[in-house]
Design a protein around this motif. Sequence first.
Motif, PDB file in Angstrom:
ATOM      1  N   LEU A  13      49.424  53.076  42.692  1.00  0.00           N
ATOM      2  CA  LEU A  13      49.054  53.159  41.493  1.00  0.00           C
ATOM      3  C   LEU A  13      50.218  53.952  40.798  1.00  0.00           C
ATOM      4  O   LEU A  13      51.157  54.483  41.488  1.00  0.00           O
ATOM      5  CB  LEU A  13      47.897  54.237  41.304  1.00  0.00           C
TER       6      LEU A  13
ATOM      7  N   ARG B 281      48.179  44.189  41.035  1.00  0.00           N
ATOM      8  CA  ARG B 281      48.288  45.440  40.308  1.00  0.00           C
ATOM      9  C   ARG B 281      49.520  45.280  39.535  1.00  0.00           C
ATOM     10  O   ARG B 281      50.558  45.977  40.160  1.00  0.00           O
ATOM     11  CB  ARG B 281      47.906  46.610  40.818  1.00  0.00           C
TER      12      ARG B 281
ATOM     13  N   SER C 174      51.677  47.341  36.558  1.00  0.00           N
ATOM     14  CA  SER C 174      51.482  48.147  35.771  1.00  0.00           C
ATOM     15  C   SER C 174      52.411  48.656  34.752  1.00  0.00           C
ATOM     16  O   SER C 174      53.481  47.995  34.774  1.00  0.00           O
ATOM     17  CB  SER C 174      51.544  49.694  36.748  1.00  0.00           C
TER      18      SER C 174
ATOM     19  N   HIS D 250      49.069  57.078  28.878  1.00  0.00           N
ATOM     20  CA  HIS D 250      48.331  56.558  29.795  1.00  0.00           C
ATOM     21  C   HIS D 250      49.223  55.263  30.456  1.00  0.00           C
ATOM     22  O   HIS D 250      50.327  55.075  30.221  1.00  0.00           O
ATOM     23  CB  HIS D 250      46.912  56.012  29.094  1.00  0.00           C
TER      24      HIS D 250
ATOM     25  N   TYR E  80      47.021  48.670  33.807  1.00  0.00           N
ATOM     26  CA  TYR E  80      47.542  47.702  34.875  1.00  0.00           C
ATOM     27  C   TYR E  80      46.183  46.629  34.978  1.00  0.00           C
ATOM     28  O   TYR E  80      45.151  46.646  34.722  1.00  0.00           O
ATOM     29  CB  TYR E  80      47.742  48.510  36.129  1.00  0.00           C
TER      30      TYR E  80
ATOM     31  N   GLN F 172      43.703  44.241  37.189  1.00  0.00           N
ATOM     32  CA  GLN F 172      42.847  44.501  38.443  1.00  0.00           C
ATOM     33  C   GLN F 172      42.424  42.866  38.557  1.00  0.00           C
ATOM     34  O   GLN F 172      41.601  42.453  37.693  1.00  0.00           O
ATOM     35  CB  GLN F 172      41.898  45.343  37.945  1.00  0.00           C
TER      36      GLN F 172
ATOM     37  N   GLN G 105      43.021  47.252  33.091  1.00  0.00           N
ATOM     38  CA  GLN G 105      42.292  48.743  32.954  1.00  0.00           C
ATOM     39  C   GLN G 105      43.225  49.671  32.526  1.00  0.00           C
ATOM     40  O   GLN G 105      44.570  49.749  32.781  1.00  0.00           O
ATOM     41  CB  GLN G 105      42.028  48.966  34.411  1.00  0.00           C
ATOM     42  N   GLU G 106      42.786  50.445  31.629  1.00  0.00           N
ATOM     43  CA  GLU G 106      43.595  51.571  31.255  1.00  0.00           C
ATOM     44  C   GLU G 106      43.357  52.954  32.079  1.00  0.00           C
ATOM     45  O   GLU G 106      42.060  53.041  32.473  1.00  0.00           O
ATOM     46  CB  GLU G 106      43.009  51.781  29.598  1.00  0.00           C
ATOM     47  N   TRP G 107      44.568  53.831  32.379  1.00  0.00           N
ATOM     48  CA  TRP G 107      44.179  54.553  33.397  1.00  0.00           C
ATOM     49  C   TRP G 107      45.025  55.818  33.272  1.00  0.00           C
ATOM     50  O   TRP G 107      46.210  55.778  32.782  1.00  0.00           O
ATOM     51  CB  TRP G 107      44.516  54.027  34.813  1.00  0.00           C
ATOM     52  N   LEU G 108      44.519  57.078  33.631  1.00  0.00           N
ATOM     53  CA  LEU G 108      45.466  58.166  33.373  1.00  0.00           C
ATOM     54  C   LEU G 108      45.259  58.941  34.976  1.00  0.00           C
ATOM     55  O   LEU G 108      44.015  59.217  35.211  1.00  0.00           O
ATOM     56  CB  LEU G 108      44.881  59.080  32.183  1.00  0.00           C
ATOM     57  N   PRO G 109      46.368  59.455  35.402  1.00  0.00           N
ATOM     58  CA  PRO G 109      46.181  60.123  36.617  1.00  0.00           C
ATOM     59  C   PRO G 109      45.247  61.648  36.271  1.00  0.00           C
ATOM     60  O   PRO G 109      45.347  62.156  35.191  1.00  0.00           O
ATOM     61  CB  PRO G 109      47.420  60.602  37.053  1.00  0.00           C
TER      62      PRO G 109
ATOM     63  N   ALA H 200      44.732  63.808  32.891  1.00  0.00           N
ATOM     64  CA  ALA H 200      43.620  63.857  32.305  1.00  0.00           C
ATOM     65  C   ALA H 200      42.831  65.131  32.044  1.00  0.00           C
ATOM     66  O   ALA H 200      42.083  65.127  30.975  1.00  0.00           O
ATOM     67  CB  ALA H 200      42.372  62.765  32.838  1.00  0.00           C
TER      68      ALA H 200
END
Length: 256
Positions: free
Chosen positions: A199, A218, A220, A231, A234, A236, A246-250, A254
């Motif tokens: 990730l 993946r 990114s 953010h 990536y 999926q 997908q939107e993602w924040l560690p 967060a």
Amino acid sequence: MTEDLVSEIYAIADIHGRADLLEVLLRHIAVASEQRRSKPIVVFLGDLIDRGPRSPKVLDLVASTLELYRGSRLILGNHDFYLRALLRGELSSEDAVNWMDWGGTATVSAYSDRPVPDFKGIAADIRDAFPHHIDLLENALTYKEIGRFCFVHAGIRPGVLLTAQTEYDLRWIRAAFLDHVDAFDHIVVHGHTITNSLLPEVYDNRIAVDTAAYRTGRLSAAVIRQDELSHFIYTQLSPASGIAVQEWLPPELATT
């Protein structure tokens, strides 16, 4: 290479021939930008080619994106360097062997039916059918500064001014950069070295975005808005829905 701040930057790392993933990611960027009524800058962090099956298509997508979004740029990766050397007629025998060992066979096979090692013939086929790929590679940068961020393929050597960095380090460096914990003049956004978590990973002095797209599915991108990391997005893979974004924040970000 410094320019005024922009509202939205997408930094995409290490596509490695996965045109299928890139197409989906770019569609997401287009839709998100329309919704936000913004026009993004897309910075490709290099390694467009090798390992995956559709390197020529990836270069087509990158070229069209650079035309679509003003200010977008390509950073030349170490794999892309080999293709540029081939097209320049500068590919050494040692580099040719290394390139094929590191996934180059998939690239030259996608471009030409000629067998390896007919590199002169392969280069001629590419020049005839894909002249715009030559322009793309020749116009690539070694790094790009925007605001607090420096976008580069591999990293930078600590203690060396950005303007004095060698092209080799910018495309190849690993341990000396990755093990450095003190601040740089910029926050460095990079690919080249696959993250341990597969990730995106955020450190005090750098943001790592290579998530091994060619084998994980993946691909990114770091999303930077108003000179801050917003953010990540990536791709999926899903057996039911194919490729989604997908939107993602560690978690550590967060909660801040």
